[in-house]
Design an enzyme around this catalytic site. Structure first.
Site, PDB file in Angstrom:
ATOM      1  N   ASN A   1      14.655  22.458  13.512  1.00 30.02           N
ATOM      2  CA  ASN A   1      15.149  22.620  14.874  1.00 30.02           C
ATOM      3  C   ASN A   1      15.506  24.467  15.185  1.00 30.02           C
ATOM      4  OD1 ASN A   1      16.395  23.451  16.899  1.00 30.02           O
ATOM      5  ND2 ASN A   1      18.842  21.816  16.395  1.00 30.02           N
TER       6      ASN A   1
ATOM      7  N   LYS B   1      16.194  26.470  17.487  1.00 32.51           N
ATOM      8  CA  LYS B   1      17.336  26.732  18.220  1.00 32.51           C
ATOM      9  C   LYS B   1      16.718  27.445  18.819  1.00 32.51           C
ATOM     10  CE  LYS B   1      20.865  25.106  15.076  1.00 32.51           C
ATOM     11  NZ  LYS B   1      21.880  25.427  14.295  1.00 32.51           N
TER      12      LYS B   1
ATOM     13  N   HIS C   1      21.851  16.994  20.572  1.00 38.12           N
ATOM     14  CA  HIS C   1      22.352  17.950  19.673  1.00 38.12           C
ATOM     15  C   HIS C   1      24.092  18.473  19.943  1.00 38.12           C
ATOM     16  CE1 HIS C   1      22.631  21.207  16.545  1.00 38.12           C
ATOM     17  NE2 HIS C   1      21.868  20.898  16.207  1.00 38.12           N
TER      18      HIS C   1
ATOM     19  N   GLU D   1      25.585  21.007  19.595  1.00 36.28           N
ATOM     20  CA  GLU D   1      25.259  21.904  20.156  1.00 36.28           C
ATOM     21  C   GLU D   1      25.325  21.980  21.368  1.00 36.28           C
ATOM     22  OE1 GLU D   1      22.398  24.719  18.887  1.00 36.28           O
ATOM     23  OE2 GLU D   1      23.870  24.714  16.238  1.00 36.28           O
TER      24      GLU D   1
ATOM     25  N   GLU E   1      23.845  14.069  12.138  1.00 40.29           N
ATOM     26  CA  GLU E   1      24.327  15.567  11.833  1.00 40.29           C
ATOM     27  C   GLU E   1      25.857  16.259  11.749  1.00 40.29           C
ATOM     28  OE1 GLU E   1      20.403  18.195  12.222  1.00 40.29           O
ATOM     29  OE2 GLU E   1      21.368  18.076  14.213  1.00 40.29           O
TER      30      GLU E   1
ATOM     31  N   GLY F   1      25.188  24.898  10.542  1.00 42.85           N
ATOM     32  CA  GLY F   1      25.365  25.991  10.393  1.00 42.85           C
ATOM     33  C   GLY F   1      26.557  26.887   9.674  1.00 42.85           C
TER      34      GLY F   1
ATOM     35  N   SER G   1      23.107  22.248   6.746  1.00 39.27           N
ATOM     36  CA  SER G   1      22.790  22.843   6.110  1.00 39.27           C
ATOM     37  C   SER G   1      21.257  21.834   4.769  1.00 39.27           C
ATOM     38  CB  SER G   1      24.617  23.805   5.900  1.00 39.27           C
ATOM     39  OG  SER G   1      24.812  23.959   6.265  1.00 39.27           O
TER      40      SER G   1
ATOM     41  N   GLY H   1      18.479  26.541  10.159  1.00 40.31           N
ATOM     42  CA  GLY H   1      18.329  27.772   9.430  1.00 40.31           C
ATOM     43  C   GLY H   1      17.391  27.499   8.880  1.00 40.31           C
TER      44      GLY H   1
HETATM   45  C1  PEP Z   1      20.804  21.979  13.043  1.00 38.40           C
HETATM   46  O1  PEP Z   1      21.351  22.688  14.299  1.00 38.40           O
HETATM   47  O2  PEP Z   1      19.854  20.711  13.959  1.00 38.40           O
HETATM   48  C2  PEP Z   1      20.375  21.847  12.130  1.00 38.40           C
HETATM   49  C3  PEP Z   1      20.434  21.086  11.289  1.00 38.40           C
HETATM   50  O3  PEP Z   1      21.114  23.449  11.781  1.00 38.40           O
HETATM   51  P1  PEP Z   1      21.037  24.367  10.086  1.00 38.40           P
HETATM   52  O4  PEP Z   1      20.166  23.329   9.516  1.00 38.40           O
HETATM   53  O5  PEP Z   1      21.445  25.078  10.249  1.00 38.40           O
HETATM   54  O6  PEP Z   1      22.777  23.455   9.923  1.00 38.40           O
END
Ligand code: PEP
Length: 260
Positions: free
Chosen positions: A12, A14, A99, A101, A171, A177, A215, A237
């Site tokens: 992803n 983003k 998601h 966000e 998640e 993040g 993460s 990320g």
């Molecule tokens: C995400 O945005 O779906 C995600 C899992 O981010 P990160 O891996 O950066 O925590």
């Protein structure tokens, strides 16, 4: 530990990327993915303007592509929105819906997420339905109630056949993040719970891929992917770094018992 399902790793991006940098990343991932075992699926969800670039550079490769959001409407006077059918025009395989966000910054309810999942399925794509609890919800013991309700609202509007075609991503909001991943035990516990909710929808739905996101890094991927109900990852990320993303895909390969 581990399981008989194939693995799936989806990036992803983003709101990251520019044409030139994307080209190097997409080509690098496509090249690196050639070495992965056949039981590992790989995808990248890019910002909408880069779907054409993904089609041009990933077409014919092992790597699928998709979008990070989609409109809950089929078409019409919805300025700024992007319909699932438009994403399908670019031969995308996936669209992320729900998601955290989007839920947090755009006020998306589970009802809206469910409508989006329906649009994605109707366009012939696979929705990656995200669920997850906040830190406060976890600490108050509400994790299963929260993620169960988020998933149930989506399952309620889908037929059994449709539900069998989704992907679910757990998640935890506190892990996205932040560099602070759920432990493999914490993640497995929630995945096992989500599996029971899927099973309640119907026998065809129980093996829907359940991805963990939050993460995930090369250092923790193998341990997470070894868990019985973790079928891969949704990677934020680390999906922006070719080497890290491919290392996470390779970790999924090590846990893929079945070559499909
Ligand atoms: C995400 O945005 O779906 C995600 C899992 O981010 P990160 O891996 O950066 O925590």
């Amino acid at each position: 530990m581990s399981n008989q399902r194939s693995k799936l790793v989806v990036g992803n991006w983003k709101m990251h990327g520019r044409l030139a940098a994307n080209a190097a990343l997409l080509q690098g991932v496509a090249r690196g993915a050639q070495a992965l075992p056949r039981g590992v699926g790989v995808g990248v969800c890019v910002p909408h303007p880069y779907l054409a670039q993904a089609l041009a550079l990933l077409g014919g490769s092992r790597v699928a592509w998709g979008a990070q959001d989609v409109s809950a409407h089929e078409q019409g006077a919805f300025t700024g929105e992007v319909a699932a059918g438009m994403i399908a025009d670019f031969e995308a395989a996936y669209a992320i819906v729900g998601h955290s966000e989007r839920r947090a910054y755009h006020g998306e309810s589970s009802g809206v997420v469910a409508a989006k999942a329906q649009r994605v399925l109707a366009a012939g794509l696979t929705p990656i339905v995200c669920v997850g609890e906040t830190l406060e919800e976890r600490e108050s013991g509400a994790t299963e109630r929260v993620v169960g309700a988020q998933l149930d609202v989506v399952l309620a509007v889908l037929s059994v056949d449709e539900a069998a075609r989704i992907v679910v991503a757990y998640e935890p909001v506190w892990a996205i993040g932040t560099g602070k991943s759920a432990s493999s035990e914490q993640a497995q516990q929630v995945h096992a719970f989500l599996r029971t909710r899927l099973a309640a929808k119907g026998a065809q739905v129980v093996n829907v891929p359940l991805l963990y996101g939050g993460s995930v890094k090369p250092e923790n991927a193998a341990e997470l992917f070894r868990q019985a109900d973790i079928d891969g990852g949704l990677i934020g990320g680390a999906s922006l770094k070719e080497g890290d993303f491919l290392a996470i895909c390779a970790a999924a390969g090590a846990g893929a018992d079945v070559v499909s």
